[in-house]
Design a protein around this motif. Structure first.
Motif, PDB file in Angstrom:
ATOM      1  N   VAL A 714      54.143  15.626  87.681  1.00  0.00           N
ATOM      2  CA  VAL A 714      54.511  14.395  86.953  1.00  0.00           C
ATOM      3  C   VAL A 714      54.021  14.491  85.510  1.00  0.00           C
ATOM      4  N   TRP A 715      54.933  14.255  84.582  1.00  0.00           N
ATOM      5  CA  TRP A 715      54.561  14.244  83.164  1.00  0.00           C
ATOM      6  C   TRP A 715      54.015  12.868  82.818  1.00  0.00           C
ATOM      7  N   VAL A 721      57.539   7.705  86.082  1.00  0.00           N
ATOM      8  CA  VAL A 721      57.874   7.239  87.430  1.00  0.00           C
ATOM      9  C   VAL A 721      59.365   7.421  87.700  1.00  0.00           C
ATOM     10  N   MET A 722      60.195   7.212  86.654  1.00  0.00           N
ATOM     11  CA  MET A 722      61.632   7.383  86.830  1.00  0.00           C
ATOM     12  C   MET A 722      61.966   8.828  87.182  1.00  0.00           C
ATOM     13  N   VAL A 748      56.895   6.523  96.690  1.00  0.00           N
ATOM     14  CA  VAL A 748      56.658   7.413  95.548  1.00  0.00           C
ATOM     15  C   VAL A 748      56.372   6.597  94.291  1.00  0.00           C
ATOM     16  N   SER A 749      57.113   5.547  94.072  1.00  0.00           N
ATOM     17  CA  SER A 749      56.900   4.721  92.875  1.00  0.00           C
ATOM     18  C   SER A 749      55.488   4.150  92.848  1.00  0.00           C
ATOM     19  N   GLU A 750      55.051   3.572  93.960  1.00  0.00           N
ATOM     20  CA  GLU A 750      53.736   2.930  93.975  1.00  0.00           C
ATOM     21  C   GLU A 750      52.610   3.951  93.855  1.00  0.00           C
ATOM     22  N   LEU A 751      52.700   5.087  94.583  1.00  0.00           N
ATOM     23  CA  LEU A 751      51.613   6.065  94.544  1.00  0.00           C
ATOM     24  C   LEU A 751      51.529   6.754  93.185  1.00  0.00           C
ATOM     25  N   ALA A 755      48.355   6.552  90.483  1.00  0.00           N
ATOM     26  CA  ALA A 755      47.702   7.766  89.974  1.00  0.00           C
ATOM     27  C   ALA A 755      47.711   7.796  88.454  1.00  0.00           C
ATOM     28  N   LEU A 756      48.824   7.395  87.835  1.00  0.00           N
ATOM     29  CA  LEU A 756      48.895   7.428  86.374  1.00  0.00           C
ATOM     30  C   LEU A 756      48.018   6.358  85.735  1.00  0.00           C
TER      31      LEU A 756
END
Length: 849
Positions: A714-715, A721-722, A748-751, A755-756
């Motif tokens: 993930v960048w 998130v998108m 996936v969106s929530e986790l 994290a970010l």
């Protein structure tokens, strides 16, 4: 009791010559050998003995000799077959084929089939004993007699010795066309003496075997009982006179051990068994008996030696059970007792530790009602006789006919000895010795009982402390080792541990199986130096440390390196060896790290075995900067991996190379279909082990369902998130699992958002499809586990994400990994009728293709 006709005739002759021959002191004529043998067999409960040997074709057993009071002087006794088929079901044929004696009571004998010899009278038992010398089967001895209950235990032991003596004579006669008479010579070789005493006259008819036991030549014997008694010890004279001069009472059987002094000065222990036969006026007419050399001879030559034997035996008794067995051996057989009980005193209760005989039916009803898992226990207050003896600390001897409470009734109707067991100023327990038939306590017995009680009491206290120590050690060892091994996909693991049989039965060997993930497992086996509680403690710390480092996700060399630094930092004098294995269950790739430990063994699917040449490092705890290189090996499905400690393959009489070769041979021969039995076969006979033993086996079968994986880094961008959702959507379409897309995308969106927002550093998304389950894993660099909010109300602007993920997931959690943590969720893929295979799946609403 049936009378021996020959013996009665001999006594009549003695009575007729009482005024002449006996009075002149002239020697008595020797008894016929057959009469001597018949009398000895009578006391063994035998009325008829028959010897059968196989014929030349080994198809039948043929009768070659008979003896006993039921023997006919005109030929073969009626009902005794001259031939028995070896293929039939007779007791003799069964004993011949199995090399085991057959004992049949009268009730069983009446219904027995296939040429069972007919007893000379009703209510007679039968015994068939194999005649074996080395590996040769020479025939069978058939005996008939006994009582309605069959042959007693002591009669069976005597007849088994008799059968061995017959077999030795038959073996010596091998090659002769027809075996010579063996029944009488075999009995003579056992040195069994017999006698018939007439109490009114003092005359005794004794055979040569009895005279030899006492030390009198036939020419020097004048037929008087006083001549024999003169060789007995004065201390035993009273007991002998009470047996040989009965006062108007006929006893079924009485037994006694006594000592004689032979002319050479040698002291010999003899065992006497006799019966009193009453005449027509109910007065004792005869005393018939047998005398043998007692087994006490093998232990001692006098009273001091007997106590020395008892002391040595108790010194070697480590447990309470061992002490009980020694006490029974020292008291029951030498004293002719029928029951022996040993109980420890715990506060106000008696805890029985040994009963002989062990059957509940042999003990009073109140004892049977108090029976626990093995032995009974009862409050001391329920047994007043024992309570008084324990308070006084003195031995109580209760003669026949004594009125005792119900708790002791039946233990010793013919006499009961209550022996408190003193130990260091207190009473450690009590020993009960009981007789069923009237028993007289002679002075020598009192001395033996008193000395035995003192020695057993001290040994009992030592054994109790030893048992408590061993129980503590066992609990410590069990608490430090895994209680059970995990169930793993694609493989089966089993383990065995055996403590050393010397010193404290606790050691430093350990093993563990660590499930790192669904597709990775770690195996570890190790050995801490020494056999002590300290070694076990270090072992527990090392096992915990290795497990913790492995679960964090470190590679094998780092796990072992961390464990080494930990042990060095403990500043202990002990070191440890270790072998660590990490296995990829999906591919079969294996990484080995060895720190001074034995090399692993591998059994390939074709049965070949080999030692894995793992590059080794120093044992743990020696050098903090030690390096531990890794060795890679690929395993095929069906391969068995074996990790062992040196206690299995090395001993004082077993070199290491030979031990490893034996283990490899056993590993190759064992059936890998049952890993548990395979482990037992590898242990083999390790009853004399000097070191503790740990064994860990793993059979690798491979995963039946291969997982499919995809990952995305993930960048840290505003639209991160998108991009994570787009990656997830593409992956689900490729896997044809769009039915679960809504739930998976929400997770996936929530986790990823959590994290970010709450961590720094890289974030990665891992997707795994295994069967009908999708696993979402989001890794970040923060070791802190995500915390769910305690209170969420309408005014809260956040905190609902983890609650939502938990509600939508079939399972959910987090785990530490090297450099951070991993939060994961598993979602089941709904089962529905899918579109045709060539149809293009439609993109989900709100997700950019």
């Amino acid at each position: 009791m049936p009378h021996d006709g020959r013996a009665r005739a001999g006594v009549t002759e003695l009575r007729a010559a009482e005024a002449g021959t006996a009075g002149s002191g002239s020697p008595q004529p020797a008894m016929p050998e057959a009469a001597v043998s018949d009398r000895a067999l009578t006391f063994a409960g035998v009325e008829l003995a028959a010897v059968y040997v196989p014929d030349a074709d080994n198809e039948e057993l043929r009768l070659v000799e008979t003896a006993g009071r039921a023997t006919s002087p005109y030929g073969v006794p009626e009902g005794v077959p001259e031939r028995l088929s070896l293929s039939g079901g007779s007791p003799a044929a069964h004993a011949f084929h199995t090399d085991r004696p057959v004992w049949l009571t009268p009730a069983v004998l009446t219904s027995y089939f296939e040429n069972a010899p007919a007893p000379p009278r009703a209510e007679m038992a039968l015994g068939a004993l194999p005649l074996v010398s080395g590996s040769r089967r020479l025939g069978c001895l058939v005996v008939m007699g006994g009582s309605a209950d069959g042959f007693a235990a002591e009669q069976r032991r005597f007849l088994e010795r008799y059968a061995d003596a017959i077999a030795n004579l038959l073996q010596a006669a091998t090659g002769r066309p027809d075996p010579s008479a063996v029944l009488h010579p075999a009995l003579r070789s056992l040195r069994v003496g017999t006698f018939v005493l007439v109490p009114d006259t003092g005359l005794i008819e004794a055979d040569e075997a009895l005279l030899e036991l006492v030390g009198i030549t036939p020419d020097d014997f004048d037929g008087k009982a006083d001549t024999l008694l003169a060789h007995a010890f004065p201390e035993d004279m009273h007991a002998l006179m009470s047996l040989l001069e009965p006062r108007g009472q006929a006893y079924d059987r009485r037994e006694l051990e006594f000592r004689v002094r032979r002319p050479t000065g040698e002291m010999r222990w003899l065992s006497l068994s006799c019966r009193t036969a009453a005449g027509t006026d109910a007065r004792p007419e005869q005393v018939l008996g047998v005398v043998t050399a007692t087994s006490v001879l093998s232990r001692s030559a006098d009273d001091v030696s007997r106590i020395q034997w008892l002391t040595a035996a108790l010194d070697a008794a480590a447990t309470v059970r061992d002490v009980g067995r020694v006490a029974v051996t020292a008291l029951r057989e030498p004293l002719g007792a029928d029951r022996v009980a040993l109980a420890e005193l715990h506060e106000d209760r008696l805890m029985v530790t040994v009963l002989d005989p062990p059957q509940p039916a042999a003990w009073p009803e109140i004892w049977r009602s108090q029976w626990r898992s093995e032995w009974p226990d009862a409050p001391v207050s329920a047994l007043p006789t024992l309570q008084l003896a324990l308070q006084d600390g003195r031995m109580d001897l209760w003669p026949a006919g004594s009125a005792l409470e119900s708790g002791l009734a039946g233990i010793g109707s013919g006499g009961l000895a209550v022996l408190p067991l003193p130990a260091k100023g207190r009473v450690a327990g009590v020993c009960l010795v009981g007789w069923d038939h009237p028993h007289e306590f002679v002075p020598e017995e009192r001395t033996l009982l008193t000395a035995t009680a003192a020695l057993v009491g001290q040994a009992l206290q030592r054994a109790h402390a030893h048992d408590a120590e061993q129980e503590l050690a066992t609990m410590l060892q069990r608490s430090l080792l895994p209680r059970r091994l995990p169930e793993l996909p694609g493989c089966t693991a089993v383990a065995r541990y055996l403590p050393a049989l010397r010193g404290l039965q606790v050691g430093g060997d350990w093993y563990d199986v660590i499930a790192l993930s669904e597709e990775r497992v770690a195996l570890v086996i190790g050995d801490v130096q020494g056999h002590s509680a300290g070694a076990a403690t270090i072992m527990g710390q090392m096992r915990t440390a290795v497990r913790a480092y492995a679960v964090e996700g470190h590679p094998p060399d780092v796990v072992v390196s961390h464990a080494n630094r930990l042990l060095v930092g403990m500043e202990t004098d002990l070191f440890a060896t270790c072998c660590y294995v990490e296995l990829d269950l999906e591919e079969g790739n294996t990484l080995f790290v060895r720190a001074g430990h034995l090399s692993p063994l591998v059994r390939h699917p074709d049965g070949r075995t080999e030692e894995v040449e793992v590059e080794g490092g120093l044992p743990l705890g020696i050098l903090a900067e030690a390096e531990f290189p890794m060795t890679a090996l690929a395993l095929e499905p069906g391969t068995v991996l074996a990790l062992v400690t040196d206690g299995l393959v090395e001993a004082s009489d077993l070199p290491l190379d030979e031990g490893m070769h034996r283990t490899r041979t056993a590993l190759a021969a064992a059936d890998p279909a049952d890993p548990g039995r395979m482990a037992d076969e590898l242990l083999g006979d390790v009853g004399r082990r000097e070191d503790d033993v740990a064994l860990l086996l793993l059979r690798y079968d491979g995963l039946k369902t291969r997982p499919i994986r995809a990952d995305w880094v993930v960048w840290r961008l505003p639209d991160a998130v998108m991009h994570a959702r787009r990656f997830t959507a593409r992956t689900l379409r490729r896997w044809k699992t769009e039915e679960a897309a809504d739930t998976v995308l929400l997770v996936v969106s929530e986790l990823v958002t959590n994290a970010l927002v709450h961590t720094q550093g890289p974030v990665r998304v891992d997707l795994t499809l295994r069967g009908d389950r999708v696993r979402v894993s989001v890794s970040d660099s923060s070791p802190r586990a995500p915390a769910k909010p305690v209170i969420v109300d309408w005014e809260s602007t956040g905190g609902r994400g983890l609650l939502l993920v938990e509600a939508m997931s079939d399972s959910f959690g987090s785990m530490p990994v090297a450099g951070g943590k991993q939060v994961w969720s598993e979602i089941a893929v709904p089962r529905s009728e899918s579109a045709p295979a060539d149809s293009e799946p439609r993109p989900e609403r709100g997700v950019l293709p």
